[in-house]
Design a protein around this motif. Structure first.
Motif, PDB file in Angstrom:
ATOM      1  N   TYR A 146     106.414   2.224  55.087  1.00 50.37           N
ATOM      2  CA  TYR A 146     106.806   2.141  56.498  1.00 50.37           C
ATOM      3  C   TYR A 146     105.639   1.765  57.414  1.00 50.37           C
ATOM      4  CZ  TYR A 146     111.740   3.185  56.053  1.00 50.37           C
ATOM      5  OH  TYR A 146     113.083   3.081  55.769  1.00 50.37           O
ATOM      6  N   TYR A 204     106.263  -1.217  59.983  1.00 49.88           N
ATOM      7  CA  TYR A 204     106.060  -1.112  61.429  1.00 49.88           C
ATOM      8  C   TYR A 204     104.930  -2.002  61.928  1.00 49.88           C
ATOM      9  CZ  TYR A 204     109.153   3.004  61.230  1.00 49.88           C
ATOM     10  OH  TYR A 204     110.217   3.856  61.050  1.00 49.88           O
ATOM     11  N   LYS A 250     107.721   8.644  57.810  1.00 48.70           N
ATOM     12  CA  LYS A 250     108.110   7.587  58.753  1.00 48.70           C
ATOM     13  C   LYS A 250     107.606   7.907  60.159  1.00 48.70           C
ATOM     14  CE  LYS A 250     112.171   6.751  55.953  1.00 48.70           C
ATOM     15  NZ  LYS A 250     113.622   7.000  55.821  1.00 48.70           N
ATOM     16  N   ALA A 305     104.841   5.646  62.161  1.00 46.71           N
ATOM     17  CA  ALA A 305     105.072   5.121  63.513  1.00 46.71           C
ATOM     18  C   ALA A 305     103.987   5.625  64.469  1.00 46.71           C
ATOM     19  CB  ALA A 305     106.457   5.530  64.004  1.00 46.71           C
ATOM     20  N   LEU A 342     105.340   8.489  69.595  1.00 50.53           N
ATOM     21  CA  LEU A 342     106.707   8.879  69.933  1.00 50.53           C
ATOM     22  C   LEU A 342     106.948  10.323  69.507  1.00 50.53           C
ATOM     23  CD1 LEU A 342     108.155   5.611  68.487  1.00 50.53           C
ATOM     24  CD2 LEU A 342     108.309   6.256  70.894  1.00 50.53           C
TER      25      LEU A 342
END
Lengths: 106, 424
Positions: B49, B53, B338, B342, B354
């Motif tokens: 991931y 990303y 994940k 991110a 986030l």
């Protein structure tokens, strides 16, 4: 909401010549919806491409996915586990997740 | 010691032997460097991931083994439902499909000050950010007499692979009428419902193949994950076989003797045909060595980024991390990976990470055609990872055969999907 920053787009474009499709096809920036939706992939496969007995999302229309998710949340649709999971999200979040998976490449 | 910088890396690609799976797409990875330690659910998903990303990242995965044997579904291997190859996950697709450099080597040291990791093979890897996903290790001798040597006689089988094969062999060799003891540890530990799924599937095997045998669960706890559902299934299917002894009834195993094969609680001594001792656990050894764990033996982290609160630019995910309400499961590790990936992409761009949004969904087989599940969705509340109220939970009690069969089928579908999502 899922705008692609300029730099990664350029990098992606430059990478096209070298990288096989498998890589380019799955590349995308992570935003709040992606982080929320990608958590679903553990059961439903990356981008909703289920390879086994779990329902996949590829080729599904967003409205279709939204209705199913709303019905899981309300309990109108019978489920083994998705009723328990859908209740954790707002209707807006479920809609965003549905749009995210509907927009993934088949 | 060989120092591998990004510049010299390509020059080394041609070298044979130690360098596996380091070619392919990595040539176009010119961005910041992330090294991932451990290729289980957490590490593999994180590596994949990160590249998803931000394809420009230079991502390196290091695992001590050439492939990973998953703990999920290892209980099906124990009882012959699946072969060992069914739970073997290779790392080649992380390289060929996602451009992750993969090394088979054991990380022996991490230096957060200079941002390098060192391996048993004598290599040094530089990183801009590090993800440590080492799984668990065992507190040897926490149960008197249960050290690493004893585990070769009384397998824990709590890391899949040779230990799984050993326990399987013992189950096959035991006589009809023999006693199996399973000794689960106190909390926290890897895969909370795992010992009870194991008891269920072994009981299912005994019922069919060695029906005079008994299975005793000598527990260090008075309650366990999905306990009502397990007990409902046991009563229906294995009433003559399984007996669960909680800590309150002196179930806790305090001593074993690998030489004479005995297992003791404070009040009783048993001599089982097969003893499966699952000892108390800590974060994987490298996390301890690197000073990433606190007194609990596990690693405190920021709940949104999984960055260690004890070392900058080092992130800890999976079973090794202290992750609030999230259980130590493959799904948790993969979901955390994940979020962490991110967050790292955001941090490299100078953006605010986030907020965490994560899931755990975990199936257990009470019999090959009888599945039960637990699910939860997580967000950060008051600085901790918490399950979202009024959602999640376990399968309903009293469900009919069709429902349990459907969940058993979904368990298989779940396994296929999460393996694809993590390693392919």
């Amino acid at each position: 909401m899922r705008g692609f920053p300029v730099t990664p787009v350029l990098r992606l474009a430059l990478g096209l010549a070298l990288a096989p499709l498998a890589l380019v096809g799955t590349a995308q920036a992570a935003d709040q919806v992606a982080v929320m939706a990608d958590a679903c992939a553990g059961c439903h496969g990356t981008d909703g491409h289920s390879i086994g007995g779990m329902p996949g999302f590829s080729g599904k229309k967003p409205e279709e996915l939204k209705k199913v998710l709303h019905d899981f949340k309300s309990g109108a649709r019978e489920a083994t586990v998705m009723d328990r999971i859908a209740k954790a999200y707002s209707v807006e979040q479920l809609d965003a997740i549905a749009d995210y998976f509907a927009s993934r490449k088949k | 010691m060989t120092k591998i910088s990004r510049r010299s890396f390509n020059a080394l690609l041609g070298a044979a032997g130690a360098l596996s799976l380091a070619g392919g797409l990595s040539a176009c990875s010119s961005g910041p460097r992330v090294v991932v330690v451990g290729g289980g659910f957490g590490g593999a998903t994180a590596a994949k991931y990160l590249k998803r990303y931000d394809p420009s990242l230079d991502v390196t995965l290091i695992d001590a083994q050439a492939s990973h044997f998953t703990c999920p579904f290892s209980n099906t291997v124990l009882v012959g439902m699946n072969d060992m190859s069914y739970i073997e996950r290779k790392f080649d697709k992380l390289n060929t499909m996602h451009g992750v450099k993969v090394y088979t080597d054991m990380v022996t040291a991490i230096d957060p000050a200079t941002k390098v990791v060192k391996t048993a093979g004598g290599k040094t890897f530089e990183y801009d950010r590090l993800i440590v996903s080492p799984g668990i290790d065992f507190k040897w001798n926490a149960i008197e007499g249960y050290d690493e040597a004893a585990s070769n006689v009384m397998p824990h089988a709590w890391k899949a692979g040779p230990q799984t094969a050993l326990l399987k062999k013992q189950l096959e060799a035991m006589p009809n009428g023999g006693l199996v003891v399973i000794a689960p540890p106190g909390n926290p530990f890897r895969c909370p419902p795992g010992p009870y799924e194991r008891a269920s599937l072994i009981a299912s095997y005994l019922k069919k193949n060695k029906p005079k045998s008994k299975l005793l669960i000598l527990d260090a706890k008075d309650a366990f994950a999905k306990d009502k559902l397990f007990k409902e299934g046991w009563e229906k299917m294995y009433d003559d076989i399984i007996e669960w002894v909680p800590a309150a009834k002196n179930g806790k195993v305090t001593k074993v003797n690998a030489k004479d094969g005995t297992v003791e609680t404070d009040f009783e001594k048993f001599k089982p045909a097969v003893a499966n001792i699952i000892p108390p656990q800590t974060a994987g050894q490298i996390a301890i060595t690197a000073g990433l764990a606190d007194k609990s033996g596990f690693c405190p982290v920021d709940p949104n980024t999984f960055e260690s609160t004890l070392a900058k630019n080092v992130h800890v995910i999976g079973d090794a991390a202290i992750a609030g309400d999230m259980p130590k499961s493959g799904y948790s590790a993969s979901s955390q990976a994940k979020v962490c990936a991110a967050a790292i992409v955001a941090l490299f761009k100078g953006e605010k990470p986030l907020p965490l949004s994560a899931i755990n969904t975990c199936y257990s087989l009470v019999a090959p055609d009888y599945g039960i599940s637990v699910a939860a969705v997580f967000a950060v509340k008051d600085g901790k990872i918490a399950s979202i109220p009024n959602s999640g939970g376990v399968s309903p009690m009293g469900a009919n055969y069709q429902f349990r069969k459907k969940e058993a089928d979904f368990a298989v579908g779940w396994y296929q999907s999460i393996c694809q999502d993590s390693w392919a």
